[in-house]
Design a protein around this motif. Structure first.
Motif, short mmCIF file in Angstrom:
data_model
loop_
_atom_site.label_atom_id
_atom_site.label_comp_id
_atom_site.label_asym_id
_atom_site.label_seq_id
_atom_site.Cartn_x
_atom_site.Cartn_y
_atom_site.Cartn_z
N GLY A 166 52.28 42.99 3.99
CA GLY A 166 52.10 42.24 5.22
C GLY A 166 51.35 43.11 6.21
O GLY A 166 50.37 43.77 5.85
N ASP A 167 51.78 43.13 7.44
CA ASP A 167 51.18 44.03 8.41
C ASP A 167 51.42 45.49 8.02
O ASP A 167 50.63 46.38 8.35
N ARG A 168 52.53 45.71 7.31
CA ARG A 168 52.85 47.05 6.80
C ARG A 168 52.92 47.01 5.28
O ARG A 168 53.25 46.00 4.67
N LEU A 169 52.60 48.15 4.69
CA LEU A 169 52.73 48.34 3.25
C LEU A 169 53.82 49.39 3.04
O LEU A 169 53.79 50.46 3.66
N ASP A 170 54.79 49.08 2.17
CA ASP A 170 55.94 49.97 2.00
C ASP A 170 56.41 49.87 0.54
O ASP A 170 57.24 49.04 0.19
N LEU A 171 55.88 50.73 -0.32
CA LEU A 171 56.13 50.67 -1.76
C LEU A 171 56.82 51.95 -2.22
O LEU A 171 56.53 53.04 -1.71
N THR A 172 57.72 51.82 -3.18
CA THR A 172 58.42 52.97 -3.74
C THR A 172 58.54 52.82 -5.25
O THR A 172 58.88 51.74 -5.75
N VAL A 173 58.25 53.91 -5.97
CA VAL A 173 58.45 53.97 -7.42
C VAL A 173 59.26 55.23 -7.72
O VAL A 173 58.85 56.33 -7.34
N GLN A 174 60.40 55.06 -8.39
CA GLN A 174 61.25 56.20 -8.75
C GLN A 174 61.41 56.25 -10.26
O GLN A 174 61.59 55.21 -10.92
N LEU A 175 61.35 57.45 -10.80
CA LEU A 175 61.61 57.67 -12.22
C LEU A 175 63.04 58.15 -12.39
O LEU A 175 63.47 59.10 -11.72
N GLU A 176 63.78 57.49 -13.27
CA GLU A 176 65.15 57.90 -13.58
C GLU A 176 65.19 58.51 -14.98
O GLU A 176 64.69 57.92 -15.94
N ARG A 177 65.79 59.72 -15.07
CA ARG A 177 65.96 60.40 -16.36
C ARG A 177 67.29 61.15 -16.34
O ARG A 177 67.60 61.82 -15.34
N ASP A 178 68.04 61.04 -17.42
CA ASP A 178 69.27 61.83 -17.57
C ASP A 178 70.20 61.70 -16.36
O ASP A 178 70.77 62.68 -15.87
N GLY A 179 70.29 60.48 -15.84
CA GLY A 179 71.22 60.24 -14.74
C GLY A 179 70.73 60.68 -13.37
O GLY A 179 71.42 60.51 -12.38
N GLY A 180 69.53 61.24 -13.29
CA GLY A 180 68.98 61.66 -12.00
C GLY A 180 67.65 61.01 -11.73
O GLY A 180 67.14 60.22 -12.53
N ARG A 181 67.08 61.32 -10.58
CA ARG A 181 65.78 60.78 -10.19
C ARG A 181 64.85 61.95 -9.87
O ARG A 181 64.75 62.38 -8.71
N PRO A 182 64.17 62.48 -10.89
CA PRO A 182 63.37 63.69 -10.69
C PRO A 182 62.05 63.46 -9.98
O PRO A 182 61.38 64.42 -9.59
N PHE A 183 61.66 62.20 -9.82
CA PHE A 183 60.34 61.94 -9.22
C PHE A 183 60.38 60.65 -8.42
O PHE A 183 60.93 59.64 -8.86
N THR A 184 59.80 60.70 -7.22
CA THR A 184 59.67 59.52 -6.36
C THR A 184 58.26 59.48 -5.79
O THR A 184 57.76 60.49 -5.28
N ALA A 185 57.62 58.33 -5.89
CA ALA A 185 56.31 58.12 -5.27
C ALA A 185 56.43 57.02 -4.22
O ALA A 185 57.14 56.02 -4.43
N THR A 186 55.77 57.19 -3.09
CA THR A 186 55.76 56.19 -2.04
C THR A 186 54.33 55.92 -1.58
O THR A 186 53.47 56.80 -1.64
N VAL A 187 54.11 54.71 -1.14
CA VAL A 187 52.83 54.33 -0.52
C VAL A 187 53.18 53.60 0.76
O VAL A 187 53.81 52.53 0.73
N ARG A 188 52.79 54.16 1.90
CA ARG A 188 53.07 53.57 3.20
C ARG A 188 51.74 53.37 3.93
O ARG A 188 50.88 54.26 3.91
N GLY A 189 51.60 52.23 4.57
CA GLY A 189 50.33 52.00 5.26
C GLY A 189 50.38 50.86 6.24
O GLY A 189 51.36 50.11 6.33
N THR A 190 49.29 50.72 6.98
CA THR A 190 49.13 49.66 7.97
C THR A 190 47.88 48.86 7.66
O THR A 190 46.86 49.39 7.21
N ARG A 191 47.97 47.58 7.90
CA ARG A 191 46.91 46.64 7.57
C ARG A 191 45.80 46.66 8.63
O ARG A 191 46.08 46.77 9.82
#
Length: 246
Positions: A166-191
């Motif tokens: 929408g007016d804002r972009l707010d995306l998150t992708v997390q990788l789960e391995r062995d019960g934890g989350r070793p990696f997180t990617a985010t994309v944040r932005g304005t239109r």
């Protein structure tokens, strides 16, 4: 439903690793939100700054990006029946493009959300797509099926939050391995509206934007390797026919 009018997003991409130690990076760039049926065709002097080529997506053998998307969906039993789609992507800039992640928000003819397709490219020339069923908040999960980072094997599960832009972009992708989350990617932005002044300003601040994204990924990979992070063997990339960084 998301507006199909072309838009620009000035974004900050963040990556955070927590295993075996914390490592974070941020990269500023810009992305396009377009209709893959009718991507924008800019005035001739501006065309080197934004091209949208069907060869850069899916199998690359269809006449349009939308045709490639429809072929991918048909292979999984999904028929949008011509329903609208919006695509978040990097454009081809000065002849070069690299798209770590392209997203397609797909709708039925009445505008109701149907699914999201996440198309992932790695720096080795491979590409893979995930068909995602999202909830009302844009959340979805899927098994990891594609080699992206040289420091993670092809296992684990992605948990994503991909609300429609929408007016804002707010995306998150997390990788789960062995019960934890070793990696997180985010994309944040304005239109931003697609205007000549806006595009020129973004292009001047972020010249060769897609090349800069590719170079940044490689640079940080070298830094991680020099710090002692072992490289995981890369399986043979699967073909890029209808079928996905961490």
């Amino acid at each position: 439903m998301v507006s199909a009018a072309p838009a620009l997003y000035r974004v900050t991409v963040g990556h955070v690793r927590t295993v075996p130690w914390r490592y974070a990076l941020r990269h500023r760039t810009y992305m396009w939100l377009v209709d893959p049926d009718r991507p924008p065709r800019l005035p001739l002097p501006l065309r080197p700054l934004a091209g949208f080529d069907a060869r850069d997506h899916f199998a690359g053998d269809r006449p349009t990006i939308r045709a490639g998307l429809d072929a991918f969906l048909a292979g999984r039993g999904v028929d949008l029946r011509g329903g609208p789609v919006v695509m978040l992507t990097h454009a081809r800039v000065l002849g070069y493009v690299f798209n770590p992640l392209t997203l397609y928000w797909c709708h039925t003819p009445d505008g109701a959300p149907r699914c999201v397709v996440a198309e992932v490219h790695n720096t080795y020339g491979g590409r893979h797509c995930y068909l995602l069923e999202t909830d009302a908040a844009g959340r979805a999960s899927t098994d990891k099926e594609f080699y992206v980072s040289p420091f993670f094997p092809v296992d684990g599960r992605y948990r994503m939050r991909l609300p429609a832009p929408g007016d804002r972009l707010d995306l998150t992708v997390q990788l789960e391995r062995d019960g934890g989350r070793p990696f997180t990617a985010t994309v944040r932005g304005t239109r931003r509206e697609v205007r000549t002044r806006t595009l020129l300003g973004l292009a001047l601040r972020r010249p060769w934007s897609t090349l800069a994204v590719s170079a940044a990924i490689r640079l940080h990979g070298i830094r991680l390797h020099l710090r002692g992070l072992p490289v995981q063997p890369r399986p043979h990339d699967r073909p890029t026919h209808p079928e996905n960084v961490s």
